[in-house]
Design a protein around this motif. Structure first.
Motif, PDB file in Angstrom:
ATOM      1  N   SER A  88      -3.830  -8.306  -9.712  1.00 10.68           N
ATOM      2  CA  SER A  88      -5.195  -7.844 -10.010  1.00 10.68           C
ATOM      3  C   SER A  88      -6.022  -7.536  -8.760  1.00 10.68           C
ATOM      4  N   LYS A  89      -5.379  -7.462  -7.614  1.00 12.12           N
ATOM      5  CA  LYS A  89      -6.076  -7.110  -6.370  1.00 12.12           C
ATOM      6  C   LYS A  89      -5.438  -5.844  -5.785  1.00 12.12           C
ATOM      7  N   ALA A  90      -6.243  -5.067  -5.055  1.00 12.95           N
ATOM      8  CA  ALA A  90      -5.770  -3.810  -4.470  1.00 12.95           C
ATOM      9  C   ALA A  90      -5.425  -4.011  -2.997  1.00 12.95           C
ATOM     10  N   TYR A  91      -4.272  -3.464  -2.601  1.00 13.56           N
ATOM     11  CA  TYR A  91      -3.828  -3.561  -1.206  1.00 13.56           C
ATOM     12  C   TYR A  91      -3.391  -2.181  -0.713  1.00 13.56           C
ATOM     13  N   ARG A  92      -3.715  -1.885   0.556  1.00 13.16           N
ATOM     14  CA  ARG A  92      -3.298  -0.650   1.205  1.00 13.16           C
ATOM     15  C   ARG A  92      -2.344  -0.978   2.343  1.00 13.16           C
ATOM     16  N   TYR A  93      -1.191  -0.338   2.323  1.00 14.65           N
ATOM     17  CA  TYR A  93      -0.228  -0.498   3.410  1.00 14.65           C
ATOM     18  C   TYR A  93       0.119   0.877   3.955  1.00 14.65           C
ATOM     19  N   GLY A  94       0.066   1.020   5.296  1.00 12.90           N
ATOM     20  CA  GLY A  94       0.338   2.322   5.877  1.00 12.90           C
ATOM     21  C   GLY A  94       1.045   2.240   7.212  1.00 12.90           C
ATOM     22  N   ILE A  95       1.670   3.368   7.600  1.00 18.45           N
ATOM     23  CA  ILE A  95       2.379   3.454   8.878  1.00 18.45           C
ATOM     24  C   ILE A  95       2.210   4.857   9.469  1.00 18.45           C
ATOM     25  N   GLU A  96       2.222   4.920  10.802  1.00 17.58           N
ATOM     26  CA  GLU A  96       2.284   6.181  11.532  1.00 17.58           C
ATOM     27  C   GLU A  96       3.529   6.142  12.405  1.00 17.58           C
ATOM     28  N   LEU A  97       4.323   7.222  12.368  1.00 15.69           N
ATOM     29  CA  LEU A  97       5.610   7.236  13.038  1.00 15.69           C
ATOM     30  C   LEU A  97       5.762   8.479  13.909  1.00 15.69           C
ATOM     31  N   ASP A  98       6.412   8.305  15.049  1.00 16.08           N
ATOM     32  CA  ASP A  98       6.771   9.434  15.900  1.00 16.08           C
ATOM     33  C   ASP A  98       8.104   9.126  16.565  1.00 16.08           C
ATOM     34  N   LYS A  99       9.033  10.076  16.480  1.00 18.03           N
ATOM     35  CA  LYS A  99      10.400   9.858  16.955  1.00 18.03           C
ATOM     36  C   LYS A  99      10.963   8.645  16.228  1.00 18.03           C
ATOM     37  N   SER A 100      11.330   7.594  16.940  1.00  7.03           N
ATOM     38  CA  SER A 100      11.810   6.370  16.282  1.00  7.03           C
ATOM     39  C   SER A 100      10.851   5.206  16.560  1.00  7.03           C
ATOM     40  N   ILE A 101       9.599   5.547  16.793  1.00 11.25           N
ATOM     41  CA  ILE A 101       8.605   4.535  17.162  1.00 11.25           C
ATOM     42  C   ILE A 101       7.564   4.380  16.054  1.00 11.25           C
TER      43      ILE A 101
END
Length: 455
Positions: free
Chosen positions: A103-116
């Motif tokens: 019943s709670k909202a969560y945001r998960y995110g990533i930024e990627l470049d090459k293999s980093i």
């Protein structure tokens, strides 16, 4: 349950694109809304021409899932960047997902470049309050990445030491912090990872539900549900049933090695064995009387009123495709899963598809979400969907895929959406060439002249 998914600079998505399941202020089909702190929709139909980006949207969700599952970027992913804008090649790929968990909202995110992994974050969405950052991580080519956790997770010396170890060498620059959930022992991180991996189910046009025979063998509830549903469609199938074979009667004398392998596998592991053999999906199971091969058969009524069994392989492609959808249909009704089906109309007759979708959408009590891509304009019907449950995808002038909801157009409740779509009123219309200008006869004449010249 899915709230939104955001992607940028990946495949055909050059600019940031957000797809969401947030309900608008429309009066029709109120039972299509799940109400908690947010109003979320139970379904979304995504329309667009070939090459517009429908399948790329599904691929982007799956790619994100795979990253979470593997926990690292093992090789450069830059080949997946948007290729029609040179400037995008020096910018990162971006993913973010927002989910409801307990019943709670969560945001998960990533930024990627090459293999980093350039940045990564997990945030408890405040909705009407301030967001709470659970963790943030950044990498800017320095030896030690910047990692910060909410003070709730830095109370003890052990927790603080673990964070320092993550910064120094425990977390590699190509690894996701989310993948360290067991080491961290933070419950919410494990729940987010589990939700992304287990509660979002993707079905491709070529996907086949190989466990159908096992479900039928082990669950009377699933068996009864499936037979009850099938009877409402004009497939000619009266019921599905399980037929049992001994190992020797099913495989025969030429398959002695396979029989031994199956027996050894069941002896060592104990569980049933799901296999695909000579076009059949079978389930090998050890019971008191011995090892049996179980196989699903379809039953039809003959001209004498008697039941006659058929092999599933004798059924039409549409019927077999419908059988593959049975777990998803049951899942939408009974579980808080999000099913994403690419090209749901593949092999299904338009009338059967409309009947199936209508039946699901009319159901007053469901638990999950159904998202699908399709070309089938027969489903563009406000008697089936709400305006905010219909989405369109097309390419902009730069060749980047964009998505928008029918609700952006604020159509009337009595508007013929199908007719408007086919006339191009909402964009995302399939390319319709003027066949008379293609000069087929000229090409035929040219080919004939070349053949004559060769001889």
């Amino acid at each position: 349950m899915l709230i939104r998914f955001v992607v940028e600079n990946f495949l055909s998505f050059g600019d940031e694109l957000e797809f969401n399941m947030l309900a608008g202020n429309f009066r029709n089909h109120k039972h299509h809304i799940y109400e908690n702190k947010l109003k979320l929709l139970r379904s979304a139909a995504i329309y667009g021409s070939n090459g517009a980006g429908k399948s790329n949207f599904v691929k982007s969700v799956e790619f994100f899932q795979n990253l979470v599952e593997t926990g690292s970027v093992d090789q450069s992913i830059n080949n997946n960047k948007f290729k029609l804008d040179v400037d995008k090649q020096s910018k990162p790929i971006y993913f973010e997902i927002e989910l409801i968990i307990d019943s709670k909202a969560y945001r998960y995110g990533i930024e990627l470049d090459k293999s980093i992994v350039l940045s990564e974050w997990l945030v408890k969405s405040g909705v009407n309050k301030k967001d709470i950052v659970i963790f943030e991580r950044e990498f800017d080519n320095e030896a030690i990445p910047k990692i910060s956790f909410h003070k709730k997770y830095q109370k003890t010396s052990k927790q603080k030491l673990l964070i320092e170890l993550l910064k120094e060498n425990l977390l590699k620059k190509n690894e996701l912090l989310l993948a360290k959930n067991e080491t961290l022992g933070i419950d919410v991180i494990s729940k987010v990872k589990e939700k992304i991996l287990n509660d979002i189910v993707i079905i491709h046009p070529e996907s086949k539900f190989n466990s159908l025979v096992a479900h039928f063998s082990l669950s009377d509830t699933f068996k009864n549900f499936s037979n009850s549903l099938l009877k409402t469609f004009d497939t000619g199938i009266e019921e599905l049933s399980i037929e049992n074979f001994t190992l020797n009667s099913y495989f025969g004398e030429d398959d002695e090695e396979m029989i031994k392998e199956i027996q050894n596998s069941l002896e060592n592991e104990g569980d049933g064995l799901i296999m695909h053999h000579n076009g059949d999906d079978i389930y090998c199971l050890k019971e008191r009387e011995g090892v049996f091969v179980k196989k699903i058969m379809t039953s039809h009524i003959d001209d004498q009123g008697s039941m006659t069994n058929f092999d599933i392989q004798n059924e039409s492609d549409g019927t077999k495709r419908l059988l593959d959808f049975l777990p998803a249909i049951k899942g939408v009704l009974n579980n808080e899963f999000t099913f994403i089906i690419d090209e749901i109309d593949n092999s299904l007759h338009p009338t059967l598809l409309k009947s199936l979708i209508s039946k699901i959408m009319k159901e007053e009590k469901t638990s999950g979400q159904l998202i699908f891509t399709t070309h089938e304009s027969n489903l563009l019907d406000l008697d089936i969907f709400r305006q905010d449950e219909i989405w369109f995808i097309e390419k902009d002038k730069k060749g980047s895929s964009i998505m928008y909801s029918l609700s952006d157009y604020k159509p009337r409740y009595d508007l013929n959406i199908q007719k408007g779509y086919l006339k191009g009123r909402f964009g995302a219309i399939p390319f319709l060439a003027d066949l008379e200008k293609l000069n087929w006869k000229n090409y035929d004449s040219q080919e004939t002249r070349l053949q004559q010249a060769d001889t």
